[in-house]
Enzyme design. Structure first.
Site, short mmCIF file in Angstrom:
data_model
loop_
_atom_site.label_atom_id
_atom_site.label_comp_id
_atom_site.label_asym_id
_atom_site.label_seq_id
_atom_site.Cartn_x
_atom_site.Cartn_y
_atom_site.Cartn_z
N PHE A 146 6.24 22.04 36.95
CA PHE A 146 7.45 21.58 37.80
C PHE A 146 7.25 20.26 38.21
O PHE A 146 8.06 19.25 37.78
CB PHE A 146 7.73 22.70 38.76
CG PHE A 146 8.51 22.29 40.15
CD1 PHE A 146 9.84 21.51 39.83
CD2 PHE A 146 8.11 22.37 41.27
CE1 PHE A 146 10.56 21.13 40.84
CE2 PHE A 146 8.60 21.90 42.27
CZ PHE A 146 9.94 21.36 42.19
N ILE A 147 6.39 19.88 38.91
CA ILE A 147 6.30 18.58 39.72
C ILE A 147 5.69 17.67 38.71
O ILE A 147 5.92 16.57 38.51
CB ILE A 147 5.41 18.57 40.95
CG1 ILE A 147 6.05 19.66 41.97
CG2 ILE A 147 5.20 17.19 41.48
CD1 ILE A 147 5.13 19.60 43.24
N ASP A 197 -2.46 20.31 29.78
CA ASP A 197 -1.74 21.21 30.43
C ASP A 197 -2.20 22.66 29.69
O ASP A 197 -2.05 22.50 28.30
CB ASP A 197 -0.39 21.51 30.62
CG ASP A 197 0.15 22.39 31.46
OD1 ASP A 197 -0.12 23.57 31.50
OD2 ASP A 197 0.78 21.89 32.49
N TYR A 219 -6.25 30.22 47.87
CA TYR A 219 -5.51 29.23 47.23
C TYR A 219 -5.89 28.10 48.30
O TYR A 219 -6.24 26.79 47.96
CB TYR A 219 -3.98 29.41 47.29
CG TYR A 219 -3.16 28.06 46.93
CD1 TYR A 219 -3.38 27.36 45.87
CD2 TYR A 219 -1.95 27.75 47.65
CE1 TYR A 219 -2.65 26.03 45.49
CE2 TYR A 219 -1.48 26.61 47.39
CZ TYR A 219 -1.64 25.78 46.43
OH TYR A 219 -0.83 24.70 46.01
N VAL A 245 13.69 27.75 47.68
CA VAL A 245 14.71 27.18 47.26
C VAL A 245 15.60 27.60 46.05
O VAL A 245 16.47 28.35 46.05
CB VAL A 245 14.94 25.68 47.48
CG1 VAL A 245 16.32 25.16 47.11
CG2 VAL A 245 14.31 25.42 48.92
#
Ligand SMILES: NC(=O)c1ccc[n+]([C@@H]2O[C@H](COP(=O)([O-])OP(=O)(O)OC[C@H]3O[C@@H](n4cnc5c(N)ncnc54)[C@H](O)[C@@H]3O)[C@@H](O)[C@H]2O)c1
Length: 315
Positions: free
Chosen positions: A11-12, A31, A147, A191
């Protein structure tokens, strides 16, 4: 510059790739697609600066050695990581391997090749915020989940390479980030999940009493912060926050998104012991060292995210 971006299919990472390409750099993306997707990179195919997508893991030291030796990167933006708090509680080994050991392997290559390393940490390493001035970089950390623990361990290694070897490194701690390309399923961000449930007529589920707050950073503001941390020498050897500088409770966020309160339902928290009750960012250091500040308001960011979810038919 020649840039290696780990986690670039996420995403980022996708937005960081866009920014780097817009700024005229050559980028290689590594990735393993454990949580990212090559479709996130589709629009960059054919771009002159988009050198290569490498499907592989940061845990593969031989692969890392090959690509660092071959391409001699100027900067490595290290975003590849396991990012989910609940997954880290269920399976701490995977998070520790990816977030701590994987970061160590990347650091070793950066040391060998004198590559600047930008380490993407997170606001989730902080202890709860206790006042309205917000969390500065001096605020106490607390490994409330594996995490957070894995990221704090990795941060310490990254800082040690600055002190022990003079390697240009920076630890960045963006606050909770949202926007287009974030996953809208259970593993996504609050969100994106709320907006998707709103559009598809489902209830918005809030874990616990919903009084916990988040400082929500729009993803393009986040990506601009990430790339600038790589360009600037001012932040080498530093820890730097980025956030909106405004926090909102999850109850208020749900109301902002769905308006109709009958659509909101409180459910038992899945990990109350790892919840951080208040997260509010103080980003003065980023402003001073990088001239960075957020540009997109929460309302505008939610609007852009909703438009993207509707257009991409992610329902
Ligand atoms: N989303 C947020 O709110 C937020 C806030 C602060 C910091 N961060 C950090 O930003 C980074 C990116 O997060 P994101 O939200 O885009 O998540 P994401 O899951 O979309 O991106 C992470 C990427 O890393 C890849 N990856 C995971 N393990 C890997 C491995 N062993 N080798 C290679 N690639 C691997 C995944 O496939 C994924 O594409 C992470 O380091 C995360 O901890 C996220």
């Amino acid at each position: 510059m020649k840039v290696l971006l780990t986690g670039g299919a996420g995403f980022i990472g996708r937005w960081v790739a866009k920014r780097l390409l817009d700024d005229g750099h050559q980028i290689w993306i590594l990735d393993d697609l454990s949580n990212g997707s090559e479709t996130n990179l589709e629009e960059f195919r054919g771009h002159l600066g988009f050198m290569q997508f490498i499907k592989g893991t940061i845990l593969d030291e031989a692969l890392l050695s090959d690509i660092f030796t071959q391409h001699r990167f100027d900067i490595c933006y290290h975003l590849g990581a396991s990012i989910n708090v609940q997954d880290s509680i269920d399976d701490p080994r995977t998070t520790f391997n990816n977030d701590t050991i994987g970061t160590f392997y990347i650091l070793e290559q950066c040391r060998k090749h004198r590559t600047k390393m930008v380490f993407m940490s997170t606001c989730m390493v902080y202890d709860r915020c206790s006042d309205e001035k917000g969390i500065t970089e001096e605020h106490p950390t607390k490994p409330a989940s594996p995490y957070a623990g894995a990221k704090i361990a990795a941060e310490n290694m990254v800082m040690s390479y600055y002190h022990a070897y003079g390697l240009p490194t920076v630890v960045i701690r963006p606050f909770n980030t949202y926007g287009p390309f974030q996953k809208t399923g259970g593993e996504g961000g609050v969100v994106a999940i709320f907006i998707k449930n709103k559009i598809s007529g489902k209830k918005l589920h809030i874990y616990g009493d919903g009084t916990q707050t988040r400082d929500l950073l729009y993803v393009e503001d986040c990506a601009r912060f990430v790339v600038e941390s790589g360009y600037s020498d001012q932040v080498n050897g530093q820890i730097v926050n980025a956030g909106l500088g405004r926090d909102i409770s999850i109850n208020e966020l749900a109301k902002l998104i769905v308006e109709d309160v009958s659509r909101i339902q409180h459910v038992t928290h899945i990990h109350p012991q790892s919840e951080i009750q208040k997260l509010l960012c103080n980003y003065k250091k980023a402003q001073k060292l990088l001239g960075w500040k957020p540009e997109v308001t929460l309302e505008e960011g939610i609007h852009r995210t909703e438009s993207w979810i509707r257009e991409s038919n992610l329902l």
